[in-house]
Design an enzyme around this catalytic site. Structure first.
Site, short mmCIF file in Angstrom:
data_model
loop_
_atom_site.label_atom_id
_atom_site.label_comp_id
_atom_site.label_asym_id
_atom_site.label_seq_id
_atom_site.Cartn_x
_atom_site.Cartn_y
_atom_site.Cartn_z
N LYS A 120 0.81 -1.22 0.00
CA LYS A 120 0.00 0.00 0.00
C LYS A 120 0.84 1.26 0.00
CE LYS A 120 -3.89 -2.11 2.28
NZ LYS A 120 -5.21 -1.74 2.61
C1 LIG Z 1 -6.44 -2.79 6.30
C2 LIG Z 1 -6.37 -3.41 5.00
O1 LIG Z 1 -5.28 -3.62 4.52
C3 LIG Z 1 -7.58 -3.78 4.30
C4 LIG Z 1 -7.86 -2.94 3.11
O2 LIG Z 1 -7.67 -1.73 3.15
O3 LIG Z 1 -8.24 -3.53 2.09
#
Ligand SMILES: CC(=O)CC(=O)O
Length: 247
Positions: free
Chosen positions: A116
């Site tokens: 992310k």
């Molecule tokens: C907390 C996470 O990783 C779950 C998501 O944002 O999909």
């Protein structure tokens, strides 16, 4: 702060934790998922061993809108994944994800190794079109569009639920204090207690723009296979280590 207090903290900063402990329940999470055929060499380059590409060189690009997520709040997310296998089992490998809310970025990376980064994804219905966009550093790098509720999957919600319960895999990389790898793992998880509120298939288009720090276009679109719109609840449980690169 005592040792016990320190070890009870769910996350950093211990004085004002970023995220609580689980379980993490997502309610009415809405998806636009565009499955497409990509370049086999690009796919192979993005997929860590010992995962193998599934037949067909398939990847998918998705937008997710999460209005009610325990511990994380209300946020949106977008990114790409590869349809793969782990020891012959079907799985989805998450390549990159961009979102606009710090706690799920931090928790996602620290707990499950979700890939992310910060970006601004948006998913909305614009007139007759389900529309997803992703901006990174103010530049638009992705747009996906899908016909709105043209083909309901009302008669096959069990199959949709089963698909959502498939194995998902992340590559978790965390450096040690000296910069050397401390954690280098493939982490697997399966979503639990899935409730499908609705699902639809339809025509879709996907436009990805090259950007060096947001490499969504590095898995290029060769042929669109399917658009899927779905609204679901589920619990994201903790993961398990499938493969340890340091062992
Ligand atoms: C907390 C996470 O990783 C779950 C998501 O944002 O999909």
């Amino acid at each position: 702060m005592t040792r016990d207090e320190i070890l009870r903290a769910p996350s950093m900063p211990a004085f004002s934790p970023s995220y609580p402990r689980g379980p993490y329940r997502f309610v009415r999470r809405e998806y636009l998922i565009i499955t497409y055929e990509t370049d086999p060499d690009a796919l192979r380059a993005a997929l860590p061993e010992p995962l193998e590409p599934a037949p067909g060189n398939l990847a998918f690009y998705e937008w997710m809108k999460m209005p009610d997520s325990s511990g994380f709040g209300d946020y949106e997310e977008s990114g790409s994944a590869i349809v793969a296998t782990y020891k012959g089992q079907p799985c989805n490998f998450s390549v990159q994800m961009y979102l606009d809310d710090e706690p799920p970025i931090t928790a996602g990376r620290e707990i499950w190794g979700f890939p992310k980064k910060y970006g601004i994804p948006r998913l909305s219905v614009k007139k007759d079109t389900l529309t997803g966009t992703l901006h990174y550093d103010d530049e638009r790098v992705a747009m996906g569009t899908m016909t709105y509720k043209h083909r309901s999957l009302e008669d096959s919600l069990d199959a949709v639920r089963e698909g959502i319960g498939h194995l998902n895999v992340n590559l978790k990389l965390i450096p040690d204090v000296d910069g050397s790898p401390k954690v280098a793992q493939l982490v697997g998880y399966r979503l639990r207690d899935v409730v499908v509120h609705g699902a639809w298939d339809g025509e879709a288009r996907l436009h990805l723009i090259p950007h060096v720090n947001c490499r969504v276009a590095d898995l290029p679109v060769r042929r669109i296979v399917r658009g899927r719109h779905q609204i679901v609840d589920f619990t994201l449980p903790y993961g398990e280590v499938l493969h340890d690169y340091l062992a």
